[in-house]
Design a protein around this motif. Structure first.
Motif, PDB file in Angstrom:
ATOM      1  N   GLN A  56       1.505   0.968  -5.964  1.00 22.51           N
ATOM      2  CA  GLN A  56       2.392   0.380  -4.943  1.00 22.51           C
ATOM      3  C   GLN A  56       2.981  -0.917  -5.483  1.00 22.51           C
ATOM      4  N   ILE A  57       4.304  -1.017  -5.412  1.00 24.89           N
ATOM      5  CA  ILE A  57       5.016  -2.196  -5.910  1.00 24.89           C
ATOM      6  C   ILE A  57       5.751  -2.863  -4.756  1.00 24.89           C
ATOM      7  N   ASP A  58       5.456  -4.123  -4.506  1.00 29.28           N
ATOM      8  CA  ASP A  58       6.177  -4.908  -3.505  1.00 29.28           C
ATOM      9  C   ASP A  58       6.967  -5.997  -4.228  1.00 29.28           C
ATOM     10  N   PRO A  83      -2.176  -8.401 -17.687  1.00 27.99           N
ATOM     11  CA  PRO A  83      -1.389  -9.629 -17.791  1.00 27.99           C
ATOM     12  C   PRO A  83      -0.397  -9.749 -16.644  1.00 27.99           C
ATOM     13  N   THR A  84      -0.083 -10.965 -16.268  1.00 26.22           N
ATOM     14  CA  THR A  84       0.888 -11.200 -15.191  1.00 26.22           C
ATOM     15  C   THR A  84       2.050 -12.062 -15.687  1.00 26.22           C
ATOM     16  N   ASP A  85       2.237 -12.054 -17.015  1.00 26.39           N
ATOM     17  CA  ASP A  85       3.339 -12.812 -17.617  1.00 26.39           C
ATOM     18  C   ASP A  85       4.241 -11.852 -18.380  1.00 26.39           C
ATOM     19  N   GLU A  86       4.917 -12.356 -19.395  1.00 21.75           N
ATOM     20  CA  GLU A  86       5.866 -11.526 -20.138  1.00 21.75           C
ATOM     21  C   GLU A  86       5.200 -10.422 -20.952  1.00 21.75           C
ATOM     22  N   CYS A  87       3.891 -10.413 -21.013  1.00 23.40           N
ATOM     23  CA  CYS A  87       3.183  -9.315 -21.663  1.00 23.40           C
ATOM     24  C   CYS A  87       3.133  -8.067 -20.770  1.00 23.40           C
ATOM     25  N   ASN A  88       3.504  -8.238 -19.500  1.00 24.97           N
ATOM     26  CA  ASN A  88       3.538  -7.119 -18.559  1.00 24.97           C
ATOM     27  C   ASN A  88       4.957  -6.541 -18.533  1.00 24.97           C
ATOM     28  N   ILE A  89       5.085  -5.241 -18.731  1.00 22.92           N
ATOM     29  CA  ILE A  89       6.403  -4.619 -18.819  1.00 22.92           C
ATOM     30  C   ILE A  89       7.178  -4.721 -17.505  1.00 22.92           C
ATOM     31  N   ALA A  90       6.483  -4.793 -16.373  1.00 17.33           N
ATOM     32  CA  ALA A  90       7.171  -4.969 -15.091  1.00 17.33           C
ATOM     33  C   ALA A  90       7.793  -6.364 -15.003  1.00 17.33           C
ATOM     34  N   ILE A 130       1.691  -5.860  -7.629  1.00 15.85           N
ATOM     35  CA  ILE A 130       1.385  -4.520  -8.112  1.00 15.85           C
ATOM     36  C   ILE A 130      -0.023  -4.141  -7.686  1.00 15.85           C
ATOM     37  N   GLU A 131      -0.115  -3.065  -6.956  1.00 19.06           N
ATOM     38  CA  GLU A 131      -1.421  -2.515  -6.583  1.00 19.06           C
ATOM     39  C   GLU A 131      -1.633  -1.263  -7.421  1.00 19.06           C
ATOM     40  N   LYS A 132      -2.472  -1.390  -8.453  1.00 21.66           N
ATOM     41  CA  LYS A 132      -2.652  -0.313  -9.425  1.00 21.66           C
ATOM     42  C   LYS A 132      -3.633   0.749  -8.931  1.00 21.66           C
ATOM     43  N   HIS A 133      -3.231   2.001  -9.087  1.00 23.60           N
ATOM     44  CA  HIS A 133      -4.112   3.147  -8.886  1.00 23.60           C
ATOM     45  C   HIS A 133      -4.061   4.079 -10.095  1.00 23.60           C
ATOM     46  N   ILE A 134      -2.903   4.132 -10.746  1.00 19.81           N
ATOM     47  CA  ILE A 134      -2.755   4.953 -11.950  1.00 19.81           C
ATOM     48  C   ILE A 134      -3.635   4.354 -13.046  1.00 19.81           C
ATOM     49  N   PRO A 135      -4.444   5.168 -13.721  1.00 22.54           N
ATOM     50  CA  PRO A 135      -5.269   4.643 -14.813  1.00 22.54           C
ATOM     51  C   PRO A 135      -4.428   3.921 -15.866  1.00 22.54           C
ATOM     52  N   VAL A 136      -4.996   2.861 -16.424  1.00 19.35           N
ATOM     53  CA  VAL A 136      -4.293   2.017 -17.400  1.00 19.35           C
ATOM     54  C   VAL A 136      -4.545   2.533 -18.812  1.00 19.35           C
ATOM     55  N   ALA A 137      -3.512   2.464 -19.658  1.00 18.55           N
ATOM     56  CA  ALA A 137      -3.598   2.931 -21.052  1.00 18.55           C
ATOM     57  C   ALA A 137      -4.177   4.331 -21.097  1.00 18.55           C
ATOM     58  N   ALA A 138      -3.546   5.218 -20.342  1.00 11.10           N
ATOM     59  CA  ALA A 138      -4.155   6.515 -20.090  1.00 11.10           C
ATOM     60  C   ALA A 138      -3.258   7.712 -20.370  1.00 11.10           C
ATOM     61  N   ALA A 176       9.956   0.834 -14.167  1.00 12.30           N
ATOM     62  CA  ALA A 176      11.080   1.543 -13.543  1.00 12.30           C
ATOM     63  C   ALA A 176      11.244   1.149 -12.080  1.00 12.30           C
ATOM     64  N   ALA A 177      10.119   0.985 -11.387  1.00 14.62           N
ATOM     65  CA  ALA A 177      10.177   0.595  -9.977  1.00 14.62           C
ATOM     66  C   ALA A 177      10.789  -0.793  -9.817  1.00 14.62           C
ATOM     67  N   VAL A 178      10.458  -1.704 -10.734  1.00 19.39           N
ATOM     68  CA  VAL A 178      11.024  -3.053 -10.656  1.00 19.39           C
ATOM     69  C   VAL A 178      12.523  -3.011 -10.934  1.00 19.39           C
ATOM     70  N   LEU A 179      12.964  -2.241 -11.928  1.00 23.21           N
ATOM     71  CA  LEU A 179      14.399  -2.109 -12.198  1.00 23.21           C
ATOM     72  C   LEU A 179      15.126  -1.571 -10.961  1.00 23.21           C
ATOM     73  N   TYR A 180      14.569  -0.525 -10.376  1.00 25.04           N
ATOM     74  CA  TYR A 180      15.158   0.083  -9.179  1.00 25.04           C
ATOM     75  C   TYR A 180      15.165  -0.910  -8.025  1.00 25.04           C
ATOM     76  N   GLY A 181      14.038  -1.592  -7.834  1.00 23.35           N
ATOM     77  CA  GLY A 181      13.908  -2.524  -6.716  1.00 23.35           C
ATOM     78  C   GLY A 181      14.827  -3.722  -6.839  1.00 23.35           C
ATOM     79  N   MET A 182      14.955  -4.264  -8.030  1.00 22.28           N
ATOM     80  CA  MET A 182      15.870  -5.403  -8.246  1.00 22.28           C
ATOM     81  C   MET A 182      17.314  -4.987  -7.988  1.00 22.28           C
TER      82      MET A 182
END
Length: 300
Positions: free
Chosen positions: A41-43, A62-69, A90-98, A108-114
């Protein structure tokens, strides 16, 4: 509109073939990609204070520029001269590095949302052009349909969706480097290439078993020898009644396709009892209906 809430959906690869390694180091692929109902979930909220603030429910991300979102928001701000700031949760449910495009789908959600929040009126084609520079799977995550993916992932052709069925997701307590997997892939005569065209034809015919009979992923030849637990999870799913099971992407997540809900539920419990996987989900394919109105386009 000052806020937007989005579902950034996970993907699996029904077929993943690597055609060749290009001179620039990238690999050309042919993949059949399917989205799932499993999502992050992305708000996104506009703020008067300039800049980007990103938070996540997983403290190790990461919550800085190391995060692709975060990168996605920064690119949109810089390219389109956005003066206001944004707060992204970002509320993560999808497994990370998976191997499930968890980072790419958030991007993609951030691009769409912006695009929606700031009324930029960019076409999906333009968003994909921006997205592919951030990650090879981002254009597909913007598309959000079953698709044949070619090139380095940017050439997308819609195909018929996977018939509705239970899908078991299991990720062991390891993470895999996509770069490592591709760098160690040996494209020799012995490698077994999946029947990608056959999968596409079976999807068109709405033939679930035609799809499952052809599941294949050349990257298993690298990841499974490094992490045998992936093979153990596949075997566990098959023993529990999966029609077939496969590693998604570069791994280590495994998905099993079932033709019976009760079998899938039992397989979920069996997988928990086995101790082979840390994250286990029971989900289904997400097959988006194409909508034409502006109002409906805002619902993701």
């Amino acid at each position: 509109m000052d806020t937007i809430r989005l579902k950034a959906r996970a993907k699996i690869n029904l077929g993943l073939d690597v055609v060749r390694r290009r001179e620039d180091g990238y690999h050309e692929v042919r993949m059949v990609m399917q989205m799932l109902k499993l999502y992050d979930q992305i708000d996104i909220e506009k703020t008067e204070t300039p800049g980007i603030r990103l938070t996540c429910n997983l403290s190790f991300l990461p919550t800085d520029e190391c995060n692709i979102a975060y990168k996605a928001a920064k690119v949109m701000m810089e390219q389109f001269d956005i003066k206001q700031g944004v707060c992204i949760r970002i509320e993560k449910h999808i497994p990370v590095a998976a191997g499930m495009a968890g980072g790419s789908t958030d991007c993609a959600a951030v691009l769409y949302g912006m695009n929606k929040l700031f009324d930029l009126q960019l076409s999906q084609k333009k968003l994909r052009e921006i997205g592919v520079k951030l990650g090879a799977d981002v254009p597909y995550c913007l598309m959000r349909r079953t698709a044949l993916s070619e090139g380095i992932g940017e050439i997308l052709t819609p195909v018929a969706p996977l018939p509705d069925c239970p899908i078991l997701i299991a990720k062991p307590s390891i993470s895999v480097s996509t770069r490592y997997v591709y760098e160690h892939l040996k494209l020799n005569e012995e490698i077994l290439h999946p029947d990608v065209d056959g999968i596409v034809s079976a999807l068109k015919a709405k033939d679930l078993y035609g799809v499952t009979d052809r599941l294949g992923n050349v990257l298993e030849t690298v990841t499974i020898p490094e992490h045998p637990v992936i093979a153990d999870i596949k075997q566990q799913m098959m023993q529990s009644g999966a029609v077939n099971a496969l590693m998604s992407g570069s791994g280590p997540t495994v998905f099993g396709i079932f033709d019976d809900e009760d079998k899938a539920k039992k397989a979920f419990e069996d997988m928990k009892a086995s101790g082979l996987a840390r994250q286990i989900y029971l989900t289904r394919p997400f097959n988006q209906k194409i909508k034409s109105t502006r109002k409906n386009q805002r619902k993701r």
